[in-house]
Scaffold this motif. Sequence first.
Motif, mmCIF file in Angstrom:
data_model
loop_
_atom_site.group_PDB
_atom_site.id
_atom_site.type_symbol
_atom_site.label_atom_id
_atom_site.label_comp_id
_atom_site.label_asym_id
_atom_site.label_seq_id
_atom_site.Cartn_x
_atom_site.Cartn_y
_atom_site.Cartn_z
ATOM 1 N N GLY A 1 0.796 -1.237 0.000
ATOM 2 C CA GLY A 1 0.000 0.000 0.000
ATOM 3 C C GLY A 1 0.820 1.274 0.000
ATOM 4 O O GLY A 1 0.311 2.348 0.338
ATOM 5 N N THR B 1 -2.101 4.901 8.050
ATOM 6 C CA THR B 1 -3.330 5.123 7.287
ATOM 7 C C THR B 1 -4.159 3.831 7.203
ATOM 8 O O THR B 1 -3.623 2.719 7.296
ATOM 9 C CB THR B 1 -3.017 5.576 5.846
ATOM 10 O OG1 THR B 1 -2.159 4.609 5.236
ATOM 11 C CG2 THR B 1 -2.346 6.934 5.830
ATOM 12 N N ARG C 1 -5.502 2.757 4.552
ATOM 13 C CA ARG C 1 -5.081 2.070 3.332
ATOM 14 C C ARG C 1 -4.026 0.998 3.649
ATOM 15 O O ARG C 1 -4.139 -0.155 3.250
ATOM 16 C CB ARG C 1 -4.508 3.106 2.354
ATOM 17 C CG ARG C 1 -3.786 2.534 1.153
ATOM 18 C CD ARG C 1 -3.128 3.647 0.338
ATOM 19 N NE ARG C 1 -2.142 3.126 -0.593
ATOM 20 C CZ ARG C 1 -2.395 2.838 -1.868
ATOM 21 N NH1 ARG C 1 -3.579 3.018 -2.374
ATOM 22 N NH2 ARG C 1 -1.441 2.357 -2.658
ATOM 23 N N ARG D 1 -5.280 -1.837 6.057
ATOM 24 C CA ARG D 1 -6.102 -2.820 5.343
ATOM 25 C C ARG D 1 -5.244 -3.782 4.531
ATOM 26 O O ARG D 1 -5.496 -4.971 4.477
ATOM 27 C CB ARG D 1 -7.037 -2.104 4.386
ATOM 28 C CG ARG D 1 -8.247 -1.555 5.067
ATOM 29 C CD ARG D 1 -9.324 -1.344 4.015
ATOM 30 N NE ARG D 1 -10.338 -0.476 4.536
ATOM 31 C CZ ARG D 1 -10.934 0.480 3.850
ATOM 32 N NH1 ARG D 1 -10.588 0.683 2.585
ATOM 33 N NH2 ARG D 1 -11.857 1.222 4.389
ATOM 34 N N ARG D 2 -4.225 -3.229 3.887
ATOM 35 C CA ARG D 2 -3.408 -4.099 3.032
ATOM 36 C C ARG D 2 -2.571 -5.076 3.855
ATOM 37 O O ARG D 2 -2.206 -6.141 3.393
ATOM 38 C CB ARG D 2 -2.511 -3.280 2.124
ATOM 39 C CG ARG D 2 -3.333 -2.320 1.297
ATOM 40 C CD ARG D 2 -3.027 -2.327 -0.136
ATOM 41 N NE ARG D 2 -3.902 -1.352 -0.795
ATOM 42 C CZ ARG D 2 -3.781 -0.962 -2.036
ATOM 43 N NH1 ARG D 2 -2.832 -1.467 -2.784
ATOM 44 N NH2 ARG D 2 -4.607 -0.091 -2.563
ATOM 45 N N THR E 1 -0.654 4.702 -7.482
ATOM 46 C CA THR E 1 -1.380 4.176 -6.320
ATOM 47 C C THR E 1 -1.548 2.657 -6.332
ATOM 48 O O THR E 1 -1.955 2.080 -5.322
ATOM 49 C CB THR E 1 -2.789 4.788 -6.232
ATOM 50 O OG1 THR E 1 -3.410 4.643 -7.504
ATOM 51 C CG2 THR E 1 -2.742 6.247 -5.832
ATOM 52 N N ASP E 2 -1.289 2.005 -7.448
ATOM 53 C CA ASP E 2 -1.484 0.554 -7.491
ATOM 54 C C ASP E 2 -0.700 -0.051 -8.627
ATOM 55 O O ASP E 2 -0.168 0.676 -9.472
ATOM 56 C CB ASP E 2 -2.966 0.213 -7.672
ATOM 57 C CG ASP E 2 -3.539 -0.413 -6.409
ATOM 58 O OD1 ASP E 2 -2.934 -1.390 -5.924
ATOM 59 O OD2 ASP E 2 -4.556 0.098 -5.894
ATOM 60 N N LEU F 1 -6.134 8.235 0.502
ATOM 61 C CA LEU F 1 -5.262 7.103 0.823
ATOM 62 C C LEU F 1 -6.074 5.992 1.477
ATOM 63 O O LEU F 1 -5.615 5.307 2.361
ATOM 64 C CB LEU F 1 -4.131 7.566 1.741
ATOM 65 C CG LEU F 1 -3.132 8.519 1.096
ATOM 66 C CD1 LEU F 1 -2.074 8.946 2.096
ATOM 67 C CD2 LEU F 1 -2.464 7.874 -0.104
ATOM 68 N N GLN F 2 -7.313 5.797 1.021
ATOM 69 C CA GLN F 2 -8.158 4.756 1.636
ATOM 70 C C GLN F 2 -7.825 3.379 1.084
ATOM 71 O O GLN F 2 -7.574 3.210 -0.042
ATOM 72 C CB GLN F 2 -9.634 5.055 1.386
ATOM 73 C CG GLN F 2 -10.057 6.371 1.987
ATOM 74 C CD GLN F 2 -9.752 6.447 3.474
ATOM 75 O OE1 GLN F 2 -10.178 5.574 4.218
ATOM 76 N NE2 GLN F 2 -9.026 7.449 3.905
#
Length: 285
Positions: A135, A170, A172, A175-176, A264-265, A284-285
């Motif tokens: 992330g 964050t 984001r 979660r990752r 971002t990915d 940055l979710q």
Amino acid sequence: MPVPVIKLIESPEDMTAIEALQREVWPGSETDVVPAHMLITATHNGGLVLGAYLEEKLVGFVFGFPGLEKTPDGPRAKHCSHMMGILPAYRDAGVGFLLKRAQWQMVRHQGLDHITWTYDPLLSRNAYLNLTKLGAVCNTYRRSEYGDMRDGLNAGLPSDRFQVDWWINTRRVERRLGKRVRKPLKLDDFSKADLHPLYTPLASTGSLLRPPEHFSPLEGRLILAEIPSDFNALKQEDFSLAGEWRTFTREVFESAFHAGYIVTDFIFDGGRSLYVLSHGETTLQ
Ligand SMILES: CC(C)(COP(=O)(O)OP(=O)(O)OC[C@H]1O[C@@H](n2cnc3c(N)ncnc32)[C@H](O)[C@@H]1OP(=O)(O)O)[C@@H](O)C(=O)NCCC(=O)NCCS
């Protein structure tokens, strides 16, 4: 493969083993090995060396130290992650991910919220790990960051690097790194959204891809930028083609960052590798 044990490395003997591991991961130049005395001094001053062990065998490590970054409000503390390496036979089994997760926990414990590191933007595996699994995000392109490098993986090619930002507090990132596995991004998800790549690589000899002459105008909220899936193999087969990829992607990413895009990915799907860049107020979710 069994799950490796991650340990904080502190003793001089274990640091010497980290030196030896570096020689196996980056063969070719003794000058590029960070010596044990430097690792020890760093760890006595807030630095972290973490090792991954499988049945007592050291198979990977990550090393970083506290640093300062410039901000409009003056210098601000962060963690600078300098090196991570896994023995070739143990790659793609989640060892790198576990080392970074341990680093994340320890740096949070030190009260910092930002970790940065650099990597070659043409390395698909590193991109996938850094952006998709961990992330991190990126909008900093550094030309020839280390000058002429001498180690076997990098010699002879301009050492351009992405500097990634890992905002470790964050949602984001949490979660990752969490237990719930995120569904991998597929190329189809983007085709359905009628999103098209910025350019299409051309066929070269064998299965090698060649960069095109131009890329489309930078517009839209999301754009995709493709890179070769195995740049190290491409480098070995056709070194001048590797140089063409460096020049072309340098222009793509510098232009995109200048225009306000942020990486971002990363999609690794069906043998293709593509960066996802988002424009503007990316959350940055
Ligand atoms: C980069 C490196 C540290 C990653 O370590 P690792 O233990 O292999 O990493 P992980 O297994 O946690 O993650 C790699 C992911 O990339 C995926 N992957 C493999 N080949 C890939 C490719 N060509 N393109 C994109 N992703 C790829 C793996 O499948 C894995 O994802 P998954 O867990 O969803 O299957 C390791 O490959 C290495 O030591 N490389 C040489 C040194 C280096 O580049 N160090 C980093 C800069 S200092």
